[in-house]
Design a protein around this motif. Structure first.
Motif, PDB file in Angstrom:
ATOM      1  N   HIS A 103       0.865  -1.236   0.095  1.00  0.00           N
ATOM      2  CA  HIS A 103      -0.171   0.123   0.017  1.00  0.00           C
ATOM      3  C   HIS A 103       0.938   1.141  -0.160  1.00  0.00           C
ATOM      4  O   HIS A 103       2.160   1.300   0.055  1.00  0.00           O
ATOM      5  CB  HIS A 103      -0.843  -0.164   1.113  1.00  0.00           C
ATOM      6  CG  HIS A 103      -0.392   0.025   2.621  1.00  0.00           C
ATOM      7  ND1 HIS A 103       0.384  -1.179   3.054  1.00  0.00           N
ATOM      8  CD2 HIS A 103      -0.380   0.945   3.417  1.00  0.00           C
ATOM      9  CE1 HIS A 103       0.691  -0.914   4.267  1.00  0.00           C
ATOM     10  NE2 HIS A 103       0.518   0.545   4.681  1.00  0.00           N
ATOM     11  N   HIS A 105       1.408   3.946   2.005  1.00  0.00           N
ATOM     12  CA  HIS A 105       1.853   4.593   3.370  1.00  0.00           C
ATOM     13  C   HIS A 105       3.518   4.628   3.273  1.00  0.00           C
ATOM     14  O   HIS A 105       4.236   3.662   2.517  1.00  0.00           O
ATOM     15  CB  HIS A 105       1.761   3.892   4.712  1.00  0.00           C
ATOM     16  CG  HIS A 105       0.216   4.051   5.093  1.00  0.00           C
ATOM     17  ND1 HIS A 105      -0.740   3.504   5.834  1.00  0.00           N
ATOM     18  CD2 HIS A 105      -0.597   5.226   4.627  1.00  0.00           C
ATOM     19  CE1 HIS A 105      -1.735   3.873   6.023  1.00  0.00           C
ATOM     20  NE2 HIS A 105      -1.805   5.015   5.192  1.00  0.00           N
ATOM     21  N   ASP A 107       5.869   3.709   5.094  1.00  0.00           N
ATOM     22  CA  ASP A 107       6.810   2.801   5.525  1.00  0.00           C
ATOM     23  C   ASP A 107       6.572   1.700   4.440  1.00  0.00           C
ATOM     24  O   ASP A 107       7.381   0.317   4.883  1.00  0.00           O
ATOM     25  CB  ASP A 107       6.407   2.291   6.973  1.00  0.00           C
ATOM     26  CG  ASP A 107       5.007   1.965   7.197  1.00  0.00           C
ATOM     27  OD1 ASP A 107       4.294   2.925   6.694  1.00  0.00           O
ATOM     28  OD2 ASP A 107       4.587   1.159   7.941  1.00  0.00           O
ATOM     29  N   HIS A 108       6.062   1.681   3.478  1.00  0.00           N
ATOM     30  CA  HIS A 108       6.007   0.728   2.370  1.00  0.00           C
ATOM     31  C   HIS A 108       6.392   1.330   1.044  1.00  0.00           C
ATOM     32  O   HIS A 108       6.884   0.436   0.222  1.00  0.00           O
ATOM     33  CB  HIS A 108       4.571   0.197   2.455  1.00  0.00           C
ATOM     34  CG  HIS A 108       4.152  -0.341   3.721  1.00  0.00           C
ATOM     35  ND1 HIS A 108       4.204  -1.729   4.105  1.00  0.00           N
ATOM     36  CD2 HIS A 108       3.658   0.258   4.731  1.00  0.00           C
ATOM     37  CE1 HIS A 108       3.912  -1.738   5.284  1.00  0.00           C
ATOM     38  NE2 HIS A 108       3.644  -0.714   5.693  1.00  0.00           N
ATOM     39  N   HIS A 178      -6.775  -2.279   5.302  1.00  0.00           N
ATOM     40  CA  HIS A 178      -5.647  -1.888   6.025  1.00  0.00           C
ATOM     41  C   HIS A 178      -6.186  -1.917   7.710  1.00  0.00           C
ATOM     42  O   HIS A 178      -7.413  -1.537   7.930  1.00  0.00           O
ATOM     43  CB  HIS A 178      -5.294  -0.348   5.924  1.00  0.00           C
ATOM     44  CG  HIS A 178      -4.042  -0.081   6.635  1.00  0.00           C
ATOM     45  ND1 HIS A 178      -3.992   0.497   7.690  1.00  0.00           N
ATOM     46  CD2 HIS A 178      -2.766   0.196   5.995  1.00  0.00           C
ATOM     47  CE1 HIS A 178      -2.753   0.826   8.054  1.00  0.00           C
ATOM     48  NE2 HIS A 178      -1.991   0.624   6.845  1.00  0.00           N
TER      49      HIS A 178
HETATM   50 ZN   LIG Z   1       0.112   1.317   6.436  1.00  0.00          ZN
END
Ligand SMILES: [Zn+2]
Length: 322
Positions: A103, A105, A107-108, A178
């Protein structure tokens, strides 16, 4: 009010670093880092990042090394940290074929454009994540795999033949939802088109349409998700050899038992349990919101044994799934 509540949750997450992975050393598996002629070599990169290597492909999932400090999640800009990306990529092989992104965000997805630029790997991501990447103008369009918009229960087999002669490699993208922090959805939203201005703040990196994946490579089937509100609803997913399930928060832990019943994995590898506000160089520390004891309790019969079929990986210590 919402921002204040999130700030409080984030503050709690950041300021209370949990124990190191040594607390569960019996669960940690690792072996000699050799290129596998059979099976899949799995290297944990931290957060929900993995390097998967087999004789037929090299795949990254959610690689993220920048780890901006907490204040950047709340105010101001977030930018990839090139020094930390260099550090994280030091053990990468010369060729990377695919980067799968669960996804949008940070941190991805934050580091993915730079890693794609450097490796030439194709990015397999949701419609929204691809649009966020496009807005940065760093990655040519041919490196973006088909954009996916799926509904609950959706399952899509990606055509990889145009990428490389992947005779024995398949990627199945699965619709997922999520998880929430303190009952609140974090940076929800979608981008139907590339935004006019590239994402700057953490809030601009919206979740989009979260995906889970089943990757077939090296004769093995590997499931990976970043964290889910519901167990996968798709049919005919079982069995898998390895289930990498994000369990950072309560939501995915509460559906872990059902996920495992559906997937029937040989191995379960709980993921996304570390505190990602701490630079990876300092080693694995559990996030205060993670709860490996609860993970162990949630798993349904038969028997799950630490280091046998319920495993953990330490940063950059590869383990081979035979
Ligand atoms: Zn996330």
């Amino acid at each position: 009010m919402r921002t204040l509540l999130l700030a409080a949750c984030f503050g709690f997450l950041t300021n209370c670093a949990g124990p190191g992975i040594g607390k569960y050393k019996d669960a940690v598996v690792a072996d000699v880092p050799v290129s596998p002629e059979s099976g899949v070599r799995v290297t944990y990169l931290g957060v929900n990042g993995y390097l998967l290597q087999s004789s037929d492909a090299t795949v990254l999932v959610d690689p993220f090394f920048s780890r901006p400090p907490l204040r950047n999640y709340l105010v101001g800009e977030v930018k990839p940290n090139k020094d930390r990306i260099d550090w994280g990529m030091r053990s990468f092989p010369a060729t990377v074929d695919l980067i799968l992104v669960t996804h949008g965000h940070i941190d991805h997805l934050l580091d993915v454009p730079i890693i794609a630029q450097r490796t030439g790997a194709k990015i397999v991501a949701s419609h929204t994540s691809c649009n966020l990447v496009k807005s940065l103008n760093q990655v040519p369009e041919w490196q973006l795999a088909p954009m996916l918009k799926m509904k609950p229960g959706g399952k899509l087999d990606l055509s990889l033949q145009e990428t490389k002669n992947f005779e024995n490699v398949t990627v199945q993208a699965l619709y997922t939802e999520h998880d929430r922090l303190c009952g609140i959805e974090l940076n929800p939203g979608t981008e139907d088109n590339p935004p006019a201005t590239p994402p700057k703040s953490a809030h601009d990196w919206v979740a989009g349409e979260p995906l889970a994946f089943i990757i077939t490579m090296g004769g093995k089937r590997i499931f990976i998700s970043a964290g889910m509100v519901h167990a996968p609803r798709q049919k005919n997913l079982a069995p898998v050899d390895l289930a990498i399930t994000g369990v950072a928060l309560n939501d995915p832990r509460s559906c872990l038992a059902e996920t495992v019943r559906i997937l029937k994995p040989k191995y379960v590898l709980p993921s996304h349990q570390d505190n990602f506000f701490i630079p990876a160089e300092r080693g694995f520390r559990f996030s205060v919101q993670s709860d490996f004891e609860e993970v162990k309790r949630e798993l349904p019969p038969p028997t799950w044994e630490l280091g046998k079929n319920l495993i953990l990986l330490d940063y950059f210590r590869p383990w081979t799934l035979y």
